[in-house]
Design a protein around this motif. Structure first.
Motif, PDB file in Angstrom:
ATOM      1  N   HIS A 147       0.829  -1.200   0.000  1.00 21.34           N
ATOM      2  CA  HIS A 147       0.000   0.000   0.000  1.00 21.34           C
ATOM      3  C   HIS A 147       0.870   1.259   0.000  1.00 21.34           C
ATOM      4  O   HIS A 147       0.594   2.212  -0.737  1.00 21.34           O
ATOM      5  N   ALA A 148       1.923   1.248   0.821  1.00 25.67           N
ATOM      6  CA  ALA A 148       2.835   2.396   0.849  1.00 25.67           C
ATOM      7  C   ALA A 148       3.497   2.586  -0.510  1.00 25.67           C
ATOM      8  O   ALA A 148       3.679   3.715  -0.983  1.00 25.67           O
ATOM      9  N   GLY A 149       3.851   1.484  -1.151  1.00 27.08           N
ATOM     10  CA  GLY A 149       4.436   1.564  -2.490  1.00 27.08           C
ATOM     11  C   GLY A 149       3.471   2.171  -3.492  1.00 27.08           C
ATOM     12  O   GLY A 149       3.866   2.970  -4.351  1.00 27.08           O
ATOM     13  N   ALA A 150       2.185   1.832  -3.379  1.00 29.48           N
ATOM     14  CA  ALA A 150       1.181   2.412  -4.271  1.00 29.48           C
ATOM     15  C   ALA A 150       1.054   3.910  -4.023  1.00 29.48           C
ATOM     16  O   ALA A 150       0.862   4.696  -4.967  1.00 29.48           O
ATOM     17  N   MET A 151       1.158   4.333  -2.762  1.00 30.10           N
ATOM     18  CA  MET A 151       1.092   5.755  -2.436  1.00 30.10           C
ATOM     19  C   MET A 151       2.223   6.530  -3.102  1.00 30.10           C
ATOM     20  O   MET A 151       2.063   7.696  -3.471  1.00 30.10           O
ATOM     21  N   LEU A 152       3.372   5.869  -3.264  1.00 27.89           N
ATOM     22  CA  LEU A 152       4.551   6.521  -3.832  1.00 27.89           C
ATOM     23  C   LEU A 152       4.736   6.220  -5.317  1.00 27.89           C
ATOM     24  O   LEU A 152       5.731   6.651  -5.913  1.00 27.89           O
ATOM     25  N   GLY A 153       3.811   5.480  -5.895  1.00 28.14           N
ATOM     26  CA  GLY A 153       3.970   5.100  -7.302  1.00 28.14           C
ATOM     27  C   GLY A 153       5.238   4.308  -7.534  1.00 28.14           C
ATOM     28  O   GLY A 153       5.916   4.479  -8.561  1.00 28.14           O
ATOM     29  N   ALA A 154       5.604   3.448  -6.583  1.00 33.31           N
ATOM     30  CA  ALA A 154       6.875   2.724  -6.634  1.00 33.31           C
ATOM     31  C   ALA A 154       6.985   1.873  -7.889  1.00 33.31           C
ATOM     32  O   ALA A 154       6.014   1.229  -8.314  1.00 33.31           O
ATOM     33  N   VAL A 155       8.173   1.876  -8.477  1.00 35.43           N
ATOM     34  CA  VAL A 155       8.427   1.112  -9.708  1.00 35.43           C
ATOM     35  C   VAL A 155       9.092  -0.221  -9.373  1.00 35.43           C
ATOM     36  O   VAL A 155       9.824  -0.783 -10.175  1.00 35.43           O
ATOM     37  N   GLY A 156       8.821  -0.723  -8.215  1.00 31.69           N
ATOM     38  CA  GLY A 156       9.336  -2.008  -7.769  1.00 31.69           C
ATOM     39  C   GLY A 156       8.649  -2.364  -6.474  1.00 31.69           C
ATOM     40  O   GLY A 156       7.779  -1.641  -5.983  1.00 31.69           O
ATOM     41  N   ARG A 157       9.053  -3.486  -5.911  1.00 32.54           N
ATOM     42  CA  ARG A 157       8.418  -4.009  -4.704  1.00 32.54           C
ATOM     43  C   ARG A 157       9.418  -4.006  -3.552  1.00 32.54           C
ATOM     44  O   ARG A 157      10.596  -4.308  -3.760  1.00 32.54           O
ATOM     45  N   VAL A 158       8.941  -3.696  -2.347  1.00 31.20           N
ATOM     46  CA  VAL A 158       9.780  -3.724  -1.156  1.00 31.20           C
ATOM     47  C   VAL A 158       9.218  -4.759  -0.189  1.00 31.20           C
ATOM     48  O   VAL A 158       8.028  -4.731   0.147  1.00 31.20           O
TER      49      VAL A 158
END
Length: 320
Positions: free
Chosen positions: A120-131
């Motif tokens: 969810h945090a990655g979606a908030m940041l438009g992340a181009v990968g997975r953490v």
């Protein structure tokens, strides 16, 4: 363009540098990036939240998410917000906390699942990968250190906590995590099994890189994965690795995971000095040493993401 699946291991600034470098490869390689992050931090904001709220320390996870944040102005602004630290003194409960640390902790409490929280945090940041965390449970880091007390240079003591190990004045002789067999993150194990490349380093060797090799389920996934393996060496010794040569860094990997083999070792040509010992250490792991100028040009021991990315392209793009 064929998609290349890359899993990068580490924590803190070292992993962030690696992830930013991988993003610089985007023009020439189509990369599917997964970051697997250590969960032993017990200092600063992360340490306070870990002690007060329980759960995983969020700082290194935040750094990885920000490194992968999208380039849209709104997501860049959100990434800046994640990095913002509240000012104030010790009487202020928010002072010193990074906004992103609080958001990640809130999501983990709300969703009850660290992986879902990071997605969810990655979606908030438009992340181009997975953490992903290396384990869904926090770990402690302990080291056997010689010479903590300068008056007793031969005395060996146990130093506990990631922060204390990182700043110890003595020589680290061995490191372990507690519990000694934490559960590996299932999603991280799956990512390792399906990867084309596994990347270790740069970063704090004892507290950010080696801990991944001490999680049994993750270690087994690493040695049995069909992926090729790359080690990126640091540009200078840190406090916890004073006295450890570049070749010693490579020997430590085999020391903690005897079945580990490596395909490439990437090092900065100036930082290495005489490449012969490093080349021999690389060969002992089955690896080829690649030398390239990957440091920033201001003389500080920091990797330049663009230069590191340029060095990674021919390696990650090489045919088997």
């Amino acid at each position: 363009m064929t998609v290349t699946k890359v899993v990068a291991f580490g924590g803190g600034h070292g992993l962030s540098a690696s992830l930013r470098a991988l993003r610089h490869c985007a023009g020439e390689l189509d990369l599917d990036i997964t970051a697997v992050v250590t969960v032993g931090d017990d200092g600063g904001s992360s340490g306070r939240l870990r002690a007060e709220r329980g759960g995983l320390p969020p700082g290194d996870l935040r750094q990885a998410l920000v490194a992968l944040a999208g380039d849209h102005p709104a997501t860049r602004r959100s990434a800046g917000l994640f990095q913002h630290r509240f000012a104030g003194d010790s009487r202020d409960g928010l002072a010193g906390h990074a906004v992103g640390n609080l958001v990640i902790c809130g999501l983990m409490e709300q969703l009850g699942d660290p992986v879902a929280a990071l997605e969810h945090a990655g979606a908030m940041l438009g992340a181009v990968g997975r953490v992903l965390p290396m384990s869904p449970q926090p770990v402690g880091i302990e080291a056997r250190v010689r010479g903590v007390d300068p008056a007793r240079p031969d005395e060996v003591r146990t130093v506990r906590g990631q922060h204390q190990v990182a700043v110890t004045a003595g020589t680290v002789e061995a490191v372990r995590i507690t519990p000694d067999a934490p559960v590996a993150c299932a999603e991280a194990v799956a990512a390792v099994g399906g990867a084309d490349w596994l990347i270790f380093g740069p970063g704090s060797w004892y507290t950010s890189v080696l801990p991944h090799l001490l999680v049994p389920g993750l270690a087994e996934a690493i040695v049995t994965s069909p992926a090729r393996r790359l080690v990126t060496l640091n540009l200078a010794a840190e406090q916890e690795t004073l006295g450890l040569s570049a070749a010693d860094h490579l020997a430590a990997l085999r020391g903690y995971l005897s079945r580990l083999t490596v395909d490439y070792v990437l090092a900065d040509s100036k930082a290495v000095g005489d490449p012969a010992p490093v080349g021999r250490a690389a060969e002992s792991l089955g690896a080829r040493l690649v030398l390239a100028p990957v440091a920033v040009d201001d003389g500080t021991p920091r990797h330049d993401p663009a230069a590191l990315g340029a060095a990674l392209v021919p390696v990650l793009g090489a045919d088997r």
